[in-house]
Design an enzyme around this catalytic site. Structure first.
Site: not given
Ligand code: 4HQ
Length: 246
Positions: A88, A115, A153, A168
């Site tokens: 994230p 985590e 794609r 698209d």
């Molecule tokens: N993660 N976009 C991996 C995500 C996430 C996202 C949360 C990734 C937990 C360990 N990954 N960790 N949004 O939420 O790619």
């Protein structure tokens, strides 16, 4: 295009890699996916891939060693491979990112769990960090599938017969116009008569106006960056006059 996916849950990928457009691309060999189980590179009787965070606190952190060894086991196409961590905290993935990534020969995707991963994985292994949106997943696996789907794609030969990806949504920065198929009447709702008229120029103009209307109503933010023609500007001005000053 070759994807190498590092994960502790390789089984999460099977259905997506066997079905649909992505599945067909894999069967045709245009897209190759290698799943690398990080647990195979963990040590000890328990093959642990996670541990408690230094400094205390809730949850677990993925150990750097198994990920590092798993990555070392991947044979990389020199100068043509990119290592991406799904998190994230990464840059938000969009259609423009998909086109940029489609130019690499090999993309290595690292899926974290718990985590997250030990910061030293980020420092020593990662070349790019991507997020698929502002929400929390339980692991990077669904994000890796989203990214593989969107990139695949765009690879020549993946969309056989099915229209070009240039039609698209987002390729010109606008939302799609409404689509209809048989029957002509469904639940008292009729197909817009213009679509039955056979007048291709009228249909093209109607669809363009509908795309612009939807984008104006639902995603006005997209209009700033959209590729608009002088014809679009005329349609848009009319739509704004009709809906704008209430
Ligand atoms: N993660 N976009 C991996 C995500 C996430 C996202 C949360 C990734 C937990 C360990 N990954 N960790 N949004 O939420 O790619």
């Amino acid at each position: 295009m070759r994807f190498d996916v590092l994960t502790i849950f390789p089984e999460m990928f099977s259905a997506n890699l066997q079905e649909g457009i992505l599945g067909r691309a894999v069967k045709k060999g245009i897209v190759k996916v290698r799943l690398v189980n990080i647990r195979n590179f963990a040590r000890g009787a328990h093959k642990t891939t996670d541990d408690r965070p230094y400094g205390g606190g809730d949850g677990m952190v993925m150990k750097p060693g198994p990920i590092y060894q798993a990555l070392k086991s991947v044979d990389r196409i020199s100068g043509q491979s990119l290592v991406i961590l799904l998190s994230p905290q990464g840059q938000t993935f969009n259609q423009k990112t998909a086109w940029e990534l489609a130019r690499w020969e090999q993309i290595i995707l690292i899926c974290g769990r718990y985590e997250g991963v030990d910061e030293r994985v980020r420092l020593t292994c990662i070349e790019k960090e991507l997020s698929i949106g502002d929400y929390i997943l339980s692991g990077g696996e669904p994000a890796a599938l989203v990214i593989m789907d969107a990139i695949s794609r765009l690879i020549p030969g993946v969309l056989g017969g099915e229209r070009s990806n240039l039609e698209d949504s987002f390729e010109d920065g606008l939302l799609e116009y409404p689509q209809y198929t048989r029957p002509k009447v469904f639940q008292c709702e009729e197909v817009p008569p213009v679509l039955l008229s056979g007048d291709h120029e009228k249909i093209r103009l109607w669809r363009r106006a509908e795309s612009l209307k939807r984008t104006l109503e639902r995603r006005p933010d997209l209009l700033q960056k959209a590729q608009l023609t002088p014809e679009d500007e005329v349609i848009l001005a009319k739509l704004k006059r009709e809906s704008g000053p209430r």
